[in-house]
Design a protein around this motif. Sequence first.
Motif, mmCIF file in Angstrom:
data_model
loop_
_atom_site.group_PDB
_atom_site.id
_atom_site.type_symbol
_atom_site.label_atom_id
_atom_site.label_comp_id
_atom_site.label_asym_id
_atom_site.label_seq_id
_atom_site.Cartn_x
_atom_site.Cartn_y
_atom_site.Cartn_z
ATOM 1 N N SER A 184 0.826 -1.210 0.000
ATOM 2 C CA SER A 184 0.000 0.000 0.000
ATOM 3 C C SER A 184 0.856 1.254 0.000
ATOM 4 O O SER A 184 0.561 2.230 -0.707
ATOM 5 C CB SER A 184 -0.924 -0.018 1.226
ATOM 6 N N VAL A 185 1.946 1.213 0.762
ATOM 7 C CA VAL A 185 2.828 2.391 0.825
ATOM 8 C C VAL A 185 3.463 2.667 -0.532
ATOM 9 O O VAL A 185 3.500 3.821 -1.002
ATOM 10 C CB VAL A 185 3.907 2.175 1.913
ATOM 11 N N PHE A 186 3.946 1.617 -1.193
ATOM 12 C CA PHE A 186 4.610 1.816 -2.488
ATOM 13 C C PHE A 186 3.616 2.245 -3.563
ATOM 14 O O PHE A 186 3.952 3.051 -4.448
ATOM 15 C CB PHE A 186 5.344 0.541 -2.900
ATOM 16 N N LEU A 187 2.384 1.725 -3.516
ATOM 17 C CA LEU A 187 1.387 2.167 -4.496
ATOM 18 C C LEU A 187 1.052 3.636 -4.301
ATOM 19 O O LEU A 187 0.924 4.392 -5.281
ATOM 20 C CB LEU A 187 0.124 1.303 -4.370
ATOM 21 N N ALA A 188 0.898 4.038 -3.052
ATOM 22 C CA ALA A 188 0.627 5.444 -2.791
ATOM 23 C C ALA A 188 1.798 6.317 -3.231
ATOM 24 O O ALA A 188 1.620 7.403 -3.795
ATOM 25 C CB ALA A 188 0.336 5.650 -1.298
ATOM 26 N N LYS A 189 3.029 5.805 -3.020
ATOM 27 C CA LYS A 189 4.210 6.566 -3.405
ATOM 28 C C LYS A 189 4.318 6.665 -4.926
ATOM 29 O O LYS A 189 4.715 7.701 -5.481
ATOM 30 C CB LYS A 189 5.449 5.892 -2.830
#
Length: 359
Positions: free
Chosen positions: A256-261
Amino acid sequence: MLLRRCVPFAAALFLLLPTGDALAQSDQDRAAARSLATQGAESFTSGRFEEAIDLLGRAEALVHAPTHLLLIARAQVRLGRLVAAKETYLRIVREELPPTAPSPFKRAQQDAREELAAIEPRIASLRIALEGAAGRKIGVKLDGQPVADALLGVHRPIDPGNHVVTVVPPGLAPIEQGVTIGDGERKELKIPVPEGPAVVPPPGGSVEGQGTWGGGQAEVPPVAPPGTPERKTNAAMLGGGIAATALGLGGVVVGSVFLAKSSGTQKEANDLSASRGCESQGSAGAECGPAIRAQITSLDADAASQQTIGAAGLIGGGVLLAGGVTLLVLELTSKPEPSSSAWIAPYVTPTGLGVRGAF
């Protein structure tokens, strides 16, 4: 007065006795001991007595000097540890100095005699008497430290101040009692000890392979008949489920963090392209030079990598999470299995504790 006496020691705290033991020390040890002793003297004059004891004790461990011990004893007195200070003073007083000993050593021994005579009347005395012990093995602690059996029922030296005596009868809760002793006071502390539970054999006498033990009298609990269903935990399945669930949650969070980034990185690339007129690879605005295009390309590549990592994290984490939850559900909902004919289990009752079993 003690502080004033210590000031000369900072300059002459470490002078070697002309003996074989002292001469055997290396130059490095002597230099280190001198440095530690000087630091200890400075800590003492600054009122950091615990630190002074530690530093001077290290210096003494490297090379012996009565001046080290004298400052240690003075720091112990300042901390109210009169019993320990007396023993330190005695070490100095009982040492036989050779005629060629340095004058600071001789002066330290004389000061130790005077200061020992001053603190001896201040050392208090305490007698701990257990009432109702009846020869039982009962643990006793004074300020958290075990008290030897030889010191129970007799007067022992103790530092003035507040103390806590803890009595631990077998099979019963600990008993704590505080006591305050003044300088030179002689006090007796009587602590009633309740009778502990006694062991009662099971009805019908001892049965081979089946019985109870405990700290005292206890009702014999009913023995479960062989073959009674008992639930057994599959440690491998339970541990695997917990580990897979934890890893799965971690994967989902990372994904989720990498997709948001990646979304933020792609938006940064699009905004830069629009602001510089780089709307397509085939056209370029006035401000869209090679450097800007290279930056946009780099941002696009970073966004794609972040999106790939995020998707992999979500997929992998989801699979692990689902697997871990499945293992946990299967383990927690599994049916109990019949136990074998041999079994053993602990038990606790209001009047005792023990182990029961059948073989």
